[in-house]
Design a protein around this motif. Structure first.
Motif, PDB file in Angstrom:
ATOM      1  N   ARG A 148     -17.146 -42.297  -4.826  1.00 11.12           N
ATOM      2  CA  ARG A 148     -16.660 -41.134  -5.548  1.00 11.12           C
ATOM      3  C   ARG A 148     -16.084 -41.175  -6.363  1.00 11.12           C
ATOM      4  O   ARG A 148     -16.774 -40.096  -7.362  1.00 11.12           O
ATOM      5  N   ASP A 149     -16.112 -42.144  -7.560  1.00  5.31           N
ATOM      6  CA  ASP A 149     -15.543 -42.355  -8.897  1.00  5.31           C
ATOM      7  C   ASP A 149     -16.807 -42.615  -9.639  1.00  5.31           C
ATOM      8  O   ASP A 149     -16.467 -42.393 -10.387  1.00  5.31           O
ATOM      9  N   ASP A 152     -17.805 -39.018 -10.522  1.00  2.00           N
ATOM     10  CA  ASP A 152     -17.079 -38.779 -10.536  1.00  2.00           C
ATOM     11  C   ASP A 152     -17.262 -38.680 -12.237  1.00  2.00           C
ATOM     12  O   ASP A 152     -17.242 -37.797 -13.571  1.00  2.00           O
TER      13      ASP A 152
END
Length: 213
Positions: A148-149, A152
């Motif tokens: 996710r990081d 993002d």
């Protein structure tokens, strides 16, 4: 119905020989699970690969599912730690999209070459009883957060198209990587070719404009 899993490993018997035997059982279980899957894996299979008598398994693990649970836990940890270590080693100037590609390569390498544990996880998660899945959920969330990081950061840098749902993209990418052990064979193509093709698909599929590499 599968029995609930209440504890993973019995207290380790003292002595280096006992520690070595328990480690050998874990490696044997990972190898068998990566080939046969949960439903077809028997303690006799694991004992044979480990070079011990089947009843001896219960000296180290309370049940078949306790042993399976430990293999899955080790596999998830090794997968996540390997990918994280690769990302920590890339140069600071590496772009977010190239970091995603580095993670793609690291995931494929560890599950297909470096660890039967990781392959056992990716092939068998869907076959696990609820008790085992509950024990693994925390580490699974940690790995999902790592991706996710990554996405993002790439999105914030303008390296992922604005019309893409990041949650869906993340699950599709991880799902595709996890499925590779089901069909990839070294006899049909090199790991380097697999990594390059996967990186190209991810890069071109996510990028707002056609990538040049």
């Amino acid at each position: 119905m599968n029995p609930p899993v209440t504890s993973t490993v019995k207290p380790l018997p003292s002595g280096r020989k006992s520690e070595a035997t328990q480690e050998r059982l874990l490696f044997a279980a990972a190898e068998v699970l990566s080939r046969k899957g949960v439903s077809e894996t028997r303690l006799t299979d694991i004992a044979e690969v480990a070079g011990v008598r089947a009843p001896a398994v219960y000296y180290y693990f309370a049940s078949r599912y306790d042993l399976i649970s430990e293999v899955m836990s080790v596999g998830q940890t090794r997968l996540r730690e390997h990918v994280a270590a690769v990302l920590d080693s890339v140069p600071p100037e590496t772009t977010p999209m190239e970091r995603i590609c580095a993670a793609v390569a690291a995931h494929l390498e560890v599950e297909l070459e470096l660890s039967h544990f990781a392959t056992a996880v990716t092939r068998n998660t869907g076959q696990l009883p609820d008790g085992v899945r509950d024990r693994l959920r925390e580490d699974s969330h940690a790995y999902s957060s790592l991706w996710r990081d990554l996405m993002d950061e790439a999105f914030a840098a303008g390296e992922i198209r604005a019309d893409i749902d990041l949650r869906t993209a993340r699950k599709l990418v991880i799902g595709a990587l996890n499925w590779a052990p089901e069909w990839w064979r070294a006899s049909e193509g090199s790991l380097a070719d697999l990594v390059a093709t996967t990186q190209s698909l991810v890069r071109h599929g996510l990028s707002p404009v056609a990538a040049s590499t």
